[in-house]
Design an enzyme around this catalytic site. Structure first.
Site, PDB file in Angstrom:
ATOM      1  N   CYS A 224       0.785  -1.302   0.086  1.00  0.00           N
ATOM      2  CA  CYS A 224       0.060   0.130   0.016  1.00  0.00           C
ATOM      3  C   CYS A 224       0.866   1.299  -0.013  1.00  0.00           C
ATOM      4  O   CYS A 224       0.221   2.348   0.037  1.00  0.00           O
ATOM      5  CB  CYS A 224      -0.740   0.141   1.109  1.00  0.00           C
ATOM      6  SG  CYS A 224      -1.841  -1.658   1.378  1.00  0.00           S
TER       7      CYS A 224
ATOM      8  N   HIS B  49      -2.922   7.325   6.519  1.00  0.00           N
ATOM      9  CA  HIS B  49      -3.137   6.126   5.801  1.00  0.00           C
ATOM     10  C   HIS B  49      -4.655   5.737   5.977  1.00  0.00           C
ATOM     11  O   HIS B  49      -5.444   5.554   4.935  1.00  0.00           O
ATOM     12  CB  HIS B  49      -2.136   4.923   6.218  1.00  0.00           C
ATOM     13  CG  HIS B  49      -2.336   3.785   5.336  1.00  0.00           C
ATOM     14  ND1 HIS B  49      -2.186   3.923   3.855  1.00  0.00           N
ATOM     15  CD2 HIS B  49      -2.540   2.370   5.584  1.00  0.00           C
ATOM     16  CE1 HIS B  49      -2.256   2.543   3.443  1.00  0.00           C
ATOM     17  NE2 HIS B  49      -2.356   1.696   4.431  1.00  0.00           N
TER      18      HIS B  49
ATOM     19  N   HIS C  57      -9.818   2.395  -0.966  1.00  0.00           N
ATOM     20  CA  HIS C  57      -8.215   2.188  -0.903  1.00  0.00           C
ATOM     21  C   HIS C  57      -7.686   1.661  -2.149  1.00  0.00           C
ATOM     22  O   HIS C  57      -7.973   0.678  -2.474  1.00  0.00           O
ATOM     23  CB  HIS C  57      -8.086   0.991   0.197  1.00  0.00           C
ATOM     24  CG  HIS C  57      -6.584   0.846   0.599  1.00  0.00           C
ATOM     25  ND1 HIS C  57      -5.505   1.255  -0.195  1.00  0.00           N
ATOM     26  CD2 HIS C  57      -5.891   0.129   1.643  1.00  0.00           C
ATOM     27  CE1 HIS C  57      -4.435   0.928   0.268  1.00  0.00           C
ATOM     28  NE2 HIS C  57      -4.578   0.406   1.433  1.00  0.00           N
TER      29      HIS C  57
END
Length: 626
Positions: free
Chosen positions: A266, A422, A460
């Site tokens: 990520c 995040h 995401h």
């Protein structure tokens, strides 16, 4: 030579909020707080992107359609039917003393018949098969998915229709669109850049964390035999994770400089940003195209994450709101960072930025959107499990904040900085990341650090996620609003927030109210990255200090033409008239086209040559002995 500052001179891409260039995607996040005329322009641009009528005022019905079919939402049938996902169920059958028979066409028989099968010809290409023992079959069926929410691109937008996509995986289609959008957003023709720098002074770092997993890529490569299809000649090659960079080089830019992909789950976008920043700071490159692209909205990928317990299922979402009497899961609020939550929401998108060194930006009159002085990457050390959090993100965040403070000073850091968290929306992230941010804030005397979490809007996008954060950050410096975490109505009790400002409402800071943002990314496996990003005002202050008032005055004059060209591109794109840069088979060169000499290599299309005055400092070791 003084070290060069990497400045952002262009950005583009697309995600669930729409097109990123010129802050269109950002404006969708804060649409409710924008002046009426600005909001209407954003809706018209989205209408054109989505294939809707975009001339004249947006009707109330059209507005509602746009709102309903952007951002995180229930997976729509155009992607796939979540209630009837194709499955193969294993079926064991027993003969039980009586042969099982069926009739089929001879061409359907397997090349190697099982020992217990007896085949009899029936004529006209048909056969009867008798099975004397037990047998196992895969029975096609369908199954409902437990996860029905995702960050889908705006409904009606198909990047593959904008150029000759030739069965490209969706992630590569997004890469072509995103890179093209970023390059054209500069308002500086690419050929002009090629005239100003050497061919090997351009870097491209881009890719995806998960590679191309749809049927046109690795998904088809690995799944075709299981469903009786043939593997194509393209699936393996186009499925590679670094292929987004390869496509940008080969079909968008014609680049011959450095290229590659730094994969970090990520944190992949920031891994690539680090390579571009380092190239420019060291003088290895004067231009760096950095990006990430991910297209993971497939039943297999969603099922994989759901099996891990990482995604918010419909059942879990419904439980979150059960106390209020909810009878249906709220797919629009599937991702709830730092609140009571149940998992992250998978999304698709691509983000690209164009970096110049400060000297080139001044020379070409480029618009300055911000600057990235450094990117910090650290691993977690020893771990209990590969998916568990560790200590690496404490290091990256602290380093990013320390770097920012060394540039803008203690007071500006305390009063004029914010965080792009995040913020995945998982129970574990809300505890671990909030603790990291809160503890770093204590160390640096930050009393109330504004925290944004754009995944609450767009989901995401995995390898492209930090690019979403960066695009939203540039919007803050244009419109002066830090997007609130709109999907939450409270902060969870286990969130560490003594020094953090976490709220659902937008935070008004003013267009010049923030000097620095810290982007944070935490990747599966211990891949942590954080980056300080300087505002355009601070970047311009640094450029004036280095180049002087006269040079910056000349820059301001020369930048007008670039702004006009950029505005023309934006107007065309907002009306659905823009063209994607895609040059398949154009200007293809071979060795006979080059001009080779001991001094350099001349390449058609570039005014300057590749310099061959390559000297290694290690040669001095031997020279000192002689």
């Amino acid at each position: 030579m003084a070290e060069r500052l990497p400045v952002i001179v262009g950005f583009g891409g697309v995600n669930a909020a729409g097109r990123s260039s010129f802050h269109h995607g950002y404006r969708r996040l804060v649409l409710d707080a924008l002046p009426g005329s600005v909001a209407d322009g954003t809706l018209r641009s989205l209408a054109a992107l989505m294939g809707q009528p975009s001339e004249g005022p947006v009707s109330a019905q059209q507005r509602q359609h746009i709102l309903d079919h952007t951002l995180v939402r229930r997976i729509e049938p155009e992607w796939f039917d979540t209630e009837n996902v194709v499955w193969n169920r294993r079926l064991n059958c027993s003969a039980d003393g009586v042969p099982m028979t069926f009739v089929t066409r001879a061409r359907n028989l397997p090349e190697v018949l099982p020992p217990s099968w007896t085949v009899a010809e029936l004529g006209q290409g048909k056969v009867r098969v008798e099975i004397s023992e037990s047998a196992e079959f895969l029975l096609p069926t369908t199954q409902a998915m437990s996860v029905r929410s995702a960050g889908l691109l705006p409904s009606g937008f198909d990047p593959g229709k904008l150029y000759q996509s030739r069965n490209h995986p969706r992630g590569l289609q997004l890469s072509v669109y995103g890179a093209s959008d970023a390059v054209q957003s500069m308002g500086i023709p690419w050929q002009q850049i090629c005239q100003a720098v050497r061919p090997d002074q351009i870097s491209v770092y881009a890719g995806s964390a998960m590679a191309q997993l749809d049927e046109a890529g690795n998904g088809g490569l690995l799944g075709s035999r299981g469903v009786g299809k043939r593997i194509t000649s393209k699936q393996l090659a186009l499925g590679l994770a670094e292929m987004p960079a390869d496509f940008v080089n080969a079909y968008v830019l014609g680049n011959v400089g450095s290229t590659g992909l730094g994969m970090g789950a990520c944190a992949t976008f920031l891994y690539n940003l680090r390579q571009g920043v380092n190239d420019i700071r060291s003088g290895h490159a004067r231009v760096a195209i950095v990006g990430g692209s991910e297209a993971p909205i497939t039943p297999d990928v969603i099922e994989g994450y759901a099996t891990m317990g990482a995604l918010g299922t419909d059942e879990a979402l419904l439980k979150l709101d059960a106390e209020r009497g909810a009878t249906e899961p709220d797919h629009r609020r599937a991702c709830r960072p730092f609140s009571s939550n149940c998992g992250f929401t998978l999304a698709e998108g691509a983000q690209f930025v164009v970096l110049f060194d400060d000297e080139l930006a001044v020379e070409l009159g480029a618009e300055i959107y911000g600057a990235v002085p450094d990117v910090f990457v650290n691993a977690d050390g020893f771990k209990k499990s590969i998916s568990s959090p560790g200590i690496g993100n404490y290091i990256t965040v602290a380093k990013a904040v320390a770097c920012a403070q060394s540039i803008v000073g203690e007071r500006a850091l305390r009063e004029r900085s914010f965080v792009q968290a995040h913020g995945t929306g998982t129970p574990q992230n809300r505890v671990t990341e909030s603790h990291i941010l809160n503890e770093v804030a204590k160390v640096y005397g930050i009393e109330s650090w504004p925290v944004a979490a754009v995944k609450s809007y767009i989901g995401h996008t995995v390898g492209a996620a930090a690019g979403d954060q960066l695009a939203a950050t540039l919007g803050v410096w244009r419109y002066g609003m830090i997007p609130g975490i709109h999907s939450i109505d409270h902060v969870a009790d286990d969130v560490h927030r003594e020094r953090l400002r976490i709220q659902p409402e937008h935070i008004e800071v003013g267009a010049e109210g923030m000097d620095v943002a810290v982007l944070n990314a935490k990747g599966f496996g211990g891949n942590n990255a954080s980056a300080p990003v300087l505002s355009p005002a601070v970047a311009m202050q640094l450029l004036r200090a280095k180049h002087g008032a006269a040079a910056m005055a000349a820059h301001a004059n020369s930048s007008e033409q670039a702004r006009e060209r950029a505005a023309a591109y934006d107007a065309a794109a907002s009306d659905g008239r823009s063209e994607v840069l895609y040059r398949f088979g154009e200007n293809v060169l071979d060795g006979d086209d080059l001009s080779l000499s001991a001094e350099g290599i001349g390449i058609p299309g570039f005014d300057k040559s590749v310099a061959l005055d390559v000297k290694s400092p290690f040669g001095e070791w031997l020279a000192q002995q002689s």
